[in-house]
Design an enzyme around this catalytic site. Sequence first.
Site, PDB file in Angstrom:
ATOM      1  N   GLY A 287       2.145  12.086 -18.016  1.00 28.81           N
ATOM      2  CA  GLY A 287       3.275  12.853 -17.107  1.00 28.81           C
ATOM      3  C   GLY A 287       2.941  14.418 -17.498  1.00 28.81           C
ATOM      4  O   GLY A 287       2.773  14.913 -16.787  1.00 28.81           O
TER       5      GLY A 287
ATOM      6  N   HIS B 289       9.512  20.381 -30.997  1.00 26.92           N
ATOM      7  CA  HIS B 289      10.274  20.315 -30.620  1.00 26.92           C
ATOM      8  C   HIS B 289      11.468  20.266 -29.961  1.00 26.92           C
ATOM      9  O   HIS B 289      11.865  21.032 -29.184  1.00 26.92           O
ATOM     10  CB  HIS B 289       9.653  17.976 -29.948  1.00 26.92           C
ATOM     11  N   LYS B 290      12.078  20.495 -31.319  1.00 30.79           N
ATOM     12  CA  LYS B 290      13.619  20.872 -31.420  1.00 30.79           C
ATOM     13  C   LYS B 290      13.714  20.889 -32.854  1.00 30.79           C
ATOM     14  O   LYS B 290      13.088  20.533 -34.077  1.00 30.79           O
ATOM     15  CB  LYS B 290      14.478  19.602 -31.352  1.00 30.79           C
TER      16      LYS B 290
ATOM     17  N   TYR C  10      17.057  19.769 -18.629  1.00 38.00           N
ATOM     18  CA  TYR C  10      15.795  19.990 -18.042  1.00 38.00           C
ATOM     19  C   TYR C  10      15.441  19.132 -16.853  1.00 38.00           C
ATOM     20  O   TYR C  10      14.587  19.360 -15.681  1.00 38.00           O
ATOM     21  CB  TYR C  10      14.713  19.637 -18.696  1.00 38.00           C
TER      22      TYR C  10
ATOM     23  N   TYR D  42      13.786  18.086 -35.290  1.00 37.05           N
ATOM     24  CA  TYR D  42      12.702  16.967 -35.921  1.00 37.05           C
ATOM     25  C   TYR D  42      11.187  17.759 -35.961  1.00 37.05           C
ATOM     26  O   TYR D  42      10.645  18.534 -35.290  1.00 37.05           O
ATOM     27  CB  TYR D  42      11.871  16.950 -34.143  1.00 37.05           C
TER      28      TYR D  42
ATOM     29  N   ASP E  99       5.564  16.474 -24.383  1.00 37.16           N
ATOM     30  CA  ASP E  99       6.790  16.696 -23.097  1.00 37.16           C
ATOM     31  C   ASP E  99       7.050  17.740 -23.337  1.00 37.16           C
ATOM     32  O   ASP E  99       7.479  18.417 -22.648  1.00 37.16           O
ATOM     33  CB  ASP E  99       8.036  15.979 -23.706  1.00 37.16           C
TER      34      ASP E  99
END
Length: 417
Positions: free
Chosen positions: A260, A172-173, A78, A176, A183
């Site tokens: 962020g 997320h995955k 990414y 997980y 993120d």
Amino acid sequence: MNFINHNIKLLAFAALGSGIFLACAQTKVATQTKTATSQSGKTVPTNLKWSERMMLSEMHRFPESWMLDFSKSPKWTYPSAIVLDAAEQLYAKTGKKEYYDYISDFGEKLIKEDGTILTYDMEKYNIDLLNSGNVLLYLYEKEKKEKYLKALQTLRLQIDGQPRTKEGSFWHKKIYPYQVWLDGLYMGMPFYTHYTKDFVKGAEATKAYDDIVFQFDSVQKNLLDKKTGLLYHAWDESKEQAWANKETGLSPNFWGRAMGWYGMAMVDVLDYLPKDHPGRARIISYIKSYADAIIKVQDKKSGLWYQVLDKPLEKGNYEEATASAMFVYTMIKSVNKGYLPASYKTAAKKGYDGIIKNLITVDENGVVNLNKCCAVAGLGGKPYRDGSYEYYVNEEIRSNDAKGTGPFILASLEFEK
């Protein structure tokens, strides 16, 4: 003593790495920088704006765009896409073909003629792997190559199969389970929105846009700390992870880069979300509360942000480049687009100036470096990452990570408008 040894090792590794990059791609670098060098005697001319100076520095360091994540061989990952997003904007602004070629080369190397994506495995249902789909959306629009369309359709299929929490947030995955990470909003949602805008119509498009906005609504509901306005790195719906609070399921800290990613996700999604979508105003309201929260933890003197946002004075914490660049980009773009009042430009400019003063160094040949980037941080996995303060401040720190240089170029472009 250990710290010194660690730094010596890092310097040795960096020198070796740059030697490898230069050796394997000398011809390409020579071609790319010939004009620039002949004009100013420097590899990267110092009379250019910061956006171009950093972009040319990245192209010098990583002569082929697949190398941007310090990759040793072409790999679908990414971080490259963030720098290439900036390259798209620079090409549009300057018309310099070298920027376009750098983007195009990524597609050529990573996508086979039959549309297969090199090293990509859909069965992992890793939301990180959607982000580079943004590069393919751009290249397909420009070149209309069938292989890009096939690859895009593959990535879109991942969204259909991506496992979700009970209320509908993307995991997320696959490895997980029941976990939502900040993120993931950046990794998946701009691609999902942009793809929908380009290829989906009518009721199906409305359904997709509603789903996208819901992802942000769910994060605000489950990951927001109402007291500070900051958002935790992740949430485990099952509350089974060792890092998860047994009552709330939340991870224990406010990691700078996670916040962020979330800010960039919001401002980038709005580029493609229809102007009349009812969720648009909600996302803009989230940007406002987000900006207020990060301004409160901005260092008053340097203008920068810390690796762990709310603990600036604790031992080992440091002013971190990637989060600082992401916050600056999110705020200045929001001001330029009218999502935030003009008064927020002050905090964005203070952060931007702080990056240039404290985190940027320029080599004799004009090559620009962004220092103090956290290389990586996550939760769980093997070895187990517990989300503790000590964990975040002890992850590897390096220079010129695409997760920092990309947002820095994007922020620079916003300031240069």
